[in-house]
Every structure is written in structure tokens, then in C-alpha cells.
Design an enzyme around this catalytic site. Structure first.
Site, PDB file in Angstrom:
ATOM      1  N   SER A   1       0.861  -1.382  -0.004  1.00 37.26           N
ATOM      2  CA  SER A   1       0.195   0.338  -0.208  1.00 37.26           C
ATOM      3  C   SER A   1       1.108   1.369   0.145  1.00 37.26           C
ATOM      4  CB  SER A   1      -0.991   0.280   1.049  1.00 37.26           C
ATOM      5  OG  SER A   1      -0.367   0.431   2.372  1.00 37.26           O
ATOM      6  N   ASP A   2       0.347   2.627  -0.883  1.00 38.74           N
ATOM      7  CA  ASP A   2       1.001   3.387  -0.340  1.00 38.74           C
ATOM      8  C   ASP A   2       1.234   3.806   1.224  1.00 38.74           C
ATOM      9  OD1 ASP A   2       1.179   6.432  -2.236  1.00 38.74           O
ATOM     10  OD2 ASP A   2       2.337   6.006  -0.508  1.00 38.74           O
ATOM     11  N   TRP A   3       1.359   4.609   1.774  1.00 37.77           N
ATOM     12  CA  TRP A   3       1.602   4.917   3.280  1.00 37.77           C
ATOM     13  C   TRP A   3       0.479   5.747   3.975  1.00 37.77           C
ATOM     14  CZ3 TRP A   3       5.712   2.105   1.352  1.00 37.77           C
ATOM     15  CH2 TRP A   3       5.968   1.484   2.251  1.00 37.77           C
ATOM     16  N   GLY A   4      -0.637   5.092   4.076  1.00 37.20           N
ATOM     17  CA  GLY A   4      -2.329   5.500   4.807  1.00 37.20           C
ATOM     18  C   GLY A   4      -3.189   5.381   3.638  1.00 37.20           C
ATOM     19  N   GLY A   5      -2.388   4.274   2.998  1.00 36.86           N
ATOM     20  CA  GLY A   5      -3.968   4.223   1.755  1.00 36.86           C
ATOM     21  C   GLY A   5      -4.545   3.077   1.861  1.00 36.86           C
TER      22      GLY A   5
END
Ligand code: GLC
Length: 750
Positions: A264-268
Site C-alpha cells: 500500500s502507499d503509506w496510509g493508503g
């Protein structure tokens, strides 16, 4: 033991030893294929160990299984160099003294080389640095398509054309992964702006999705064999890309056969159920509530952490998806940290500096060169005036997650001074003040760029310095601060910031030998284009920026870069702005009260992105896609084809003679665009489908042959959900750019 037996055993051990060196050291050879090792490891893991493995345990790492000797997975930014070590759960750096890296040019520059060999050199070099830093996943390269010149992160990507991006991303991935480090191609998919990047719900046709926005990712998976891919922040069809069934299951796994890890993107990640079912494997950075919750390890609050374990223990979900995620992660581990044969890597080496310089020199684009002002003739030069903040400002710090702590960065001014030496006087004036800051995530440039003088005082000094110089070189453009070339914000307009246009126009009045070097990762407006004889697209070039720029400016290097995106004359000449809905649906934007609202954005321009739009609307760009001049000249002969008609399972080859008619060696990029003269669905006038970069000595000529098959003739029929090559008339359009057409060959598909 009798002699015969001894001899036999000796022979056998010699054979084994030889065969071992022939393949791999026997002592390390587990002998078991990776898939067996994965299954074996999975079957030994407990439920808790499996859940721990699929989400972050720190800002950039996820858990292994110490009990089984399975190591943690460590990821690192970024696409242009290896990010400095950070504190366990912080974005700020840890302050190590042995993690300064070489910064390579931004990927727009790599793409501008149009040279896949440069991509491999890039991937190999940056992969060696990641390997030496013991990182298992490099969070790059980025290949999002350049849809609007305002996107803050265009500098990290490879331009507006899917074929160019797809061709240039593959060797980078292979180069990285040869080091036992996984590439992580990002941001999958449709992350084409930074404005509202967490809440924009992109809507577009399947044609635009498959023809424009997916090809680079598909090539990364099917040709590059990327071992991981990063989901993007935005939504698509109302579902976050990090747990989007269509993107992550239907397309990535089922259609493309991806066998790597979805990161995932960071916080995605925003939803446990969706993350379980829709193919998210490894959840990073979802905003640990390490403050108020008071839990032992806030990472256990991640969507794929305790909440998931709880659902399993309550019998609400099974463990089928969990095992799939763990298998993907174990496979990556055996391909990286548990690969006993991977090389050792290296960090900040002279070879890496030279690699960065070479790529930079090949990517710099000569946009305009009236009266052959360039190259600077040092033998006839007493004084060079260098103007502009970008001649001195460090560009490797800032811009978001691609920011670096470099071993060194040679500024354009220093690069020029180093090259010119005592041959001429180099005098500098600031010209304008843009962003005097110099710190990002705890990395400090150490530069003191503070300057309180007024715009007029700065201009007066610049004109004073410039008026009697033999050459004036203005280094301007954008920088890595907010609303420039920077993550998490877009630019507000196409024009240069900090009143640079005024400085450039005034300089043009006092000195005819003015050269403007635009340091940016995006197109900019140039109202002074007719007053400035020479213009160079300088990119963000990394550690060897000044060396590479000086080499091109004084003519040691003959520029051979070509634009990977269009320079529009004005924003309205761009489909995304002409038809909207960049930066999102107007009514929804007006109504939305807070940053959290989902905003819909329809890509009304559809497949007509970049030169595809300019061709369709018959717009003359400031500088077209594929444009780039040289210090020599190239003449093309009449192109020919090896057949007049081709069938669907055929290939067709186009040959054109290219001659260097100038006085010095140079490289030319021969571009082949395919034009479908009649189609049942609307198609662009022409589309890039092949290219080749050739090096020619003065007077030398070469036959360049470009071969394509029916894939190059096809369009995606979203009604039938398949690629279709319709029989009929086609043209092969051969050019030195998308507008500098040197020959056309008609042919037919039967
Ligand atoms: C950032 C970026 C992504 C980066 C990640 C880790 O938000 O979108 O490209 O790799 O987070 O820094």
C-alpha cells in the site's frame, strides 16, 4: 579403500565442485525451488505470525518470523536515490553518518534519454545502493502518466506517452532486481495529480485506462517482472486503489498474472474487509495512532493487523486470503533477503556518480539554439555571467518522499566553474529569490540562501553583471518546494514562479547571447521564447547536475535528449484543462467542506493526452513531445517498408537511412508513430510505437530498422474488452519528434 574407488570419489568431488562453481556455490544451494520453500515456510507459521507479516511494524519495515529464521522486510524510498535511514516510527531521519547516497537524475530525465541502456544502468546502480543499505524493496520507479503540467510529482515519472514509459521502465526494474532488491512500481493506478490525492475518485473510460494509464504498469509486470507494486492513494470507481478489486484482482492478478506483492502507499488502506478481499498484501504507514491509544505497538491497529486477526478468531472471515498474502510476501523474501546468491552492492561510489552523470548528459534536452549560440566557445570567451537561484540551489533535498541526503551535489554554477577553470571569468548574480529554505525531513542542505534585497535590486545587479558578458546563462525554473515540483501539492499555473519571466526578458534586452536553462520536472510557459536564442531543459539531475550541464553547455557532450512530454504554449492547450475536470468536479469542490470529502474527477479528454490531444485539436505546442536538438544535424533518407501489406500474425519493418551531416558526433532518436487511417472507434492521429537511438560520427550514416507487429496497430475496444487491430490502411510516420516528420510509409493490414 581400493585405489579405483578413491579415484572415482576424487573424480566425483572434483565434478561436484566444478559444477558448483559453474552454477552456484554448493554450500549455499538449498536445492529447493522457491515455491516449495514458500509453502514449507507457510505451513510452519502460526496465525499470529502470518498476520504480523502483512502489515508494517515500523515506518519502513514489516515483520519476519524470527522463530523460523525468516527476516523482516525493509523498504526504502525512492526512485532517484536511497533515502536516509529514518527513526523507527518517524519521517525524520535517524542521523546516521553512513547513509549518504548518490542522487541520480529524476525519472523525467531518464525518460528523456530515450535510451533503454540508460534505464538499465540506472536500475543497476540504484539497486546496488539499496542492496548495500540492506533494503529489500525499493519504492520506485513511478510511471504515472503526465496528464497535466501542474501535477506536483510529474518529475518522478516518465512522461505522457504509455509506450515510452513502458519501454523505459522495464530495464530499470531488471537492473534493480539483479541486486536481489525488489522494485515497487508506483502508484498503481491513476495517481495523475497531487491535489486531493487521497480523496479524488477518478472516472474514465476503459479505453483510456487500458490505452494510456495501464500500459507502463502492465509492461512492468509482464516484461519487467517487478516483484512488487504500490497501490495509489486515489480512488477508482469509488474504491481506494489500495483495495480496489478491479485493479488488484481482475486486472493485476487475473489478466496480467502478477505474482509479486501489492504494497500500500503509506496510509493508503482505509478498510479491513476490502483490504482482505481485494488483494492488498502488505499495509504500510496507515497513520499509527501512537499517541493517544497507548497501545504497546500502534502498528497493531493497522487495518490488516488486530482488526483482521479479530475477524478470523471470531470466525467472520477465513484464512484463505491471509495465506495468499503471506505466500506473496514469502516469495518476495526468498527472492530478496533470503536469496543467498545476491551481490553485495555499494554505496556512493565513484562509479555511481559517473553513472548519474552519464544519464544526466544523455537526458538534457536542447530545446532551441538560434544562431548556434550554443555550445559556449571558451576560446572566444572572457566573461560568462551566470544568473538565477537555480544555479546554486540544491535540488536533491525536498520534493517529498524522493528527497535525499546526498554524498555530494554539484550545482550548475560550481559545475560551470569547475569546467571553465581559468579559461574565462564566471560571475554570478542571484537574479531572483525563490525558496531560500533548505531542509526536509531533518535533512539540511546547509546552504544559506537568505537574501532580503528587493526584486528591483536583484534585477539591477543581474543586468549589471550580464550586460558586458560574452555569454549570459540563466538557471531558473521550478524547485522542490510546495506548489512547485513537490509531492502532495500541485502547481497553481503553468508560468514560472518568482517573477523569473521579467528577469529573463530584461536580460534578453541587454545581451543577445542569452541561454536559459530550465531546471524542472514539468513544462513551463515561456512568454520570452522568441527573445531568447538558446533554451535548455535541464531537469533535476542529481549529484552530478553541474558537471553534466557544464559538459553540454560548453560542448563536451552533444545533447541528445528528447522531450518525454509536451510543452504546451498555454494551459488551455491541454485536454485535462480544456475539457476538465482537473482538479476535480467543480460543484463538488465548491460544496465540500473538508479535506476528507471524496471528489469525483472524470478524465473527459479520454485517450487524447499530451501530443494525442495537440494532434487532434491541431494545436501548435511550444515544444512538441519527442523534440530535442543537437549540435550536429541529421538528414533522413526516404523510409521504406519490407512489405506493402501485412497480416495479423506478421511483423512489418520500416527502414530509414540517417546521416550525420554535421561536423561532430551525435546521437539521434528515430521515432516511429503509427497512424490508423480508418477505425471504428476514434483514435489519435498517431501514436508512438517504436524508437531507436543511434550514435553517428560526422558524415556517418546508418540504416535504422524499426519493426512492429499487430499490437502496434491495435486499439482497446472497451465494448469487447479486447485489443483489436482492424484491417485497413495505416501509415508509419517517422520523425525526429512528434512534429518534425521526416517520412511517411503507407501500408495495409489485411
Ligand atoms: C508517500 C508516497 C510514496 C512513498 C511513500 C513512502 O506518501 O506517495 O511514493 O514511497 O509514501 O514514503
Amino acid at each position: 579403500m581400493n585405489m579405483k574407488l578413491k579415484t572415482m570419489l576424487l573424480g566425483l568431488s572434483v565434478m561436484t565442485a566444478l559444477s558448483a562453481f559453474a552454477q552456484k556455490p554448493v554450500y549455499l544451494d538449498t536445492g529447493k525451488p522457491i515455491e516449495e520453500r514458500v509453502k514449507d515456510a507457510l505451513n510452519r507459521m502460526t496465525l499470529e505470525e502470518k498476520v504480523k507479516m502483512i502489515h508494517a511494524q515500523s515506518k519502513f519495515s514489516s515483520a519476519g518470523v524470527p522463530r523460523l529464521g525468516i527476516p523482516e522486510v525493509w523498504a526504502t524510498d525512492g526512485p532517484h536515490g536511497i533515502r536516509p535511514e529514518v527513526l523507527w516510527d518517524e519521517w525524520d531521519q535517524a542521523g546516521w553518518t553512513n547513509d549518504s547516497c548518490i542522487a541520480y537524475p529524476a525519472l523525467t530525465c531518464l525518460s528523456a534519454t530515450w535510451n533503454p541502456e540508460m534505464s538499465h544502468l540506472y536500475g543497476k546502480s540504484i539497486g546496488e545502493e539499496a542492496r548495500y543499505r540492506k533494503k529489500d524493496i525499493l519504492l520506485g520507479p513511478g510511471v504515472n502518466i503526465y496528464r497535466t503540467p501542474l501535477n506536483g510529482r510529474n518529475f518522478e515519472y516518465m512522461g505522457e506517452d504509455p509506450y515510452l514509459s513502458a519501454t523505459m521502465v522495464v530495464p530499470y526494474i531488471k537492473g534493480v532486481q539483479e541486486n536481489g532488491v525488489a522494485a515497487c512500481v508506483k502508484h498503481y493506478a491513476l495517481n495523475n495529480q497531487e491535489f486531493n490525492r487521497h480523496t479524488t475518485n477518478v472516472q474514465l473510460s476503459d479505453r483510456a485506462l487500458y490505452e494510456i494509464y495501464l500500459p507502463a504498469f502492465k509492461a512492468a509486470v509482464q516484461e519487467g517482472g517487478t516483484w512488487s507494486i504500490m497501490g495509489s492513494y486515489n480512488l477508482y470507481q469509488g474504491q481506494h486503489a489500495c483495495h480496489n478489486k478491479r485493479l488488484l484482482k481482475d486486472i493485476l492478478r487475473d489478466e496480467w498474472g502478477f505474482d509479486g506483492v501489492v504494497v500500500s502507499d503509506w496510509g493508503g488502506v482505509h478498510n479491513t474487509e476490502q483490504a482482505i478481499r481485494n488483494g492488498m498484501d502488505l499495509e504500510f504507514g496507515s497513520w499509527t495512532n501512537g499517541l493517544s491509544a497507548g497501545t504497546r505497538n500502534a502498528y497493531d491497529n493497522y487495518y490488516l493487523a488486530f482488526p483482521y486477526l479479530k475477524l478470523i478468531k471470531e470466525g467472520k472471515v477465513g484464512t484463505k486470503e491471509l495465506d495468499e498474502k503471506v505466500i506473496n510476501i514469502l516469495r518476495l523474501i526468498f527472492r530478496t533477503s533470503m536469496d543467498p546468491y545476491k551481490p553485495f552492492g555499494s554505496l556512493g561510489s565513484p562509479e555511481h556518480g559517473q553513472a548519474g552523470r552519464k544519464i544526466a548528459e544523455e537526458g538534457i534536452v536542447l530545446l532551441q539554439n538560434k544562431n548556434n549560440v550554443l555550445p559556449v566557445d571558451l576560446n572566444k570567451t572572457k566573461k560568462i555571467a551566470v544568473i538565477g537561484e537555480n544555479a546554486i540551489k540544491m535540488m536533491t533535498v525536498g520534493g517529498g518522499s524522493s528527497s535525499l541526503k546526498v554524498k555530494y551535489e554539484i550545482s550548475p554554477l560550481d559545475g560551470l566553474k569547475n569546467r571553465v577553470g581559468s579559461q574565462a571569468e564566471v560571475v554570478y548574480a542571484r537574479g531572483y529569490v525563490g525558496d531560500p529554505t533548505g531542509e526536509y525531513n531533518g535533512v539540511k542542505t546547509g546552504q544559506d540562501l537568505k537574501d532580503d534585497r528587493s526584486e528591483d535590486e536583484l534585477l539591477a545587479e543581474a543586468l549589471q553583471v550580464a550586460k558586458d558578458a560574452d555569454y549570459v546563462i540563466f538557471f531558473g525554473g521550478l524547485n522542490k518546494s510546495n506548489h512547485q515540483d513537490c509531492e502532495d501539492s500541485d502547481r497553481a499555473s503553468l508560468g514560472l514562479p518568482y517573477a523569473q519571466d521579467r528577469v529573463i526578458s530584461e536580460l534578453a534586452k541587454v545581451n543577445k547571447k542569452l541561454i536559459v536553462v530550465n531546471i524542472s520536472g514539468n513544462a513551463v510557459a515561456m512568454p520570452w521564447v522568441n527573445d531568447v536564442p538558446a533554451i535548455v531543459q535541464g531537469w533535476f539531475l542529481g549529484s552530478e547536475a553541474g558537471t553534466a550541464l557544464a559538459s553540454v553547455l560548453v560542448g563536451d557532450t552533444n545533447p541528445s535528449g528528447k522531450l518525454p512530454f509536451t510543452f504546451p504554449a498555454k494551459l488551455e492547450d491541454v485536454g485535462a484543462h480544456k475539457l476538465g475536470e482537473y482538479p476535480g468536479n467543480k460543484e463538488e469542490l465548491a460544496k465540500s467542506k473538508h479535506r476528507g470529502d471524496t471528489i469525483n474527477e472524470t478524465y473527459h479528454e479520454d485517450i487524447f493526452v499530451g501530443y494525442r490531444w495537440a494532434d487532434k485539436e491541431k494545436i501548435k505546442p511550444l515544444f512538441p513531445f519527442g523534440h530535442g536538438l543537437s549540435y550536429t544535424t541529421f538528414v533522413y533518407g526516404k523510409p521504406s517498408a519490407d512489405k506493402k501489406t501485412m497480416t495479423a500474425d506478421d511483423t512489418i519493418s520500416f527502414t530509414v537511412n540517417v546521416k550525420n551531416t554535421g561536423t561532430r558526433e551525435g546521437q539521434e532518436v528515430v521515432q516511429l508513430y503509427i497512424s490508423d487511417k480508418k477505425s471504428s472507434l476514434p483514435r489519435p492521429v498517431k501514436e508512438l510505437k517504436a524508437f531507436q537511438k543511434v550514435r553517428l560520427a560526422p558524415g556517418e550514416e546508418k540504416e535504422v530498422t524499426l519493426t512492429v507487429d499487430k499490437k502496434a496497430l491495435s486499439f482497446f475496444d472497451d465494448g469487447k474488452h479486447e485489443w483489436v487491430a482492424e484491417p485497413g490502411k495505416f501509415e508509419a510516420v517517422i520523425g525526429s519528434s512528434s512534429r518534425d516528420i521526416r517520412g511517411i510509409v503507407s501500408f495495409e493490414l489485411k
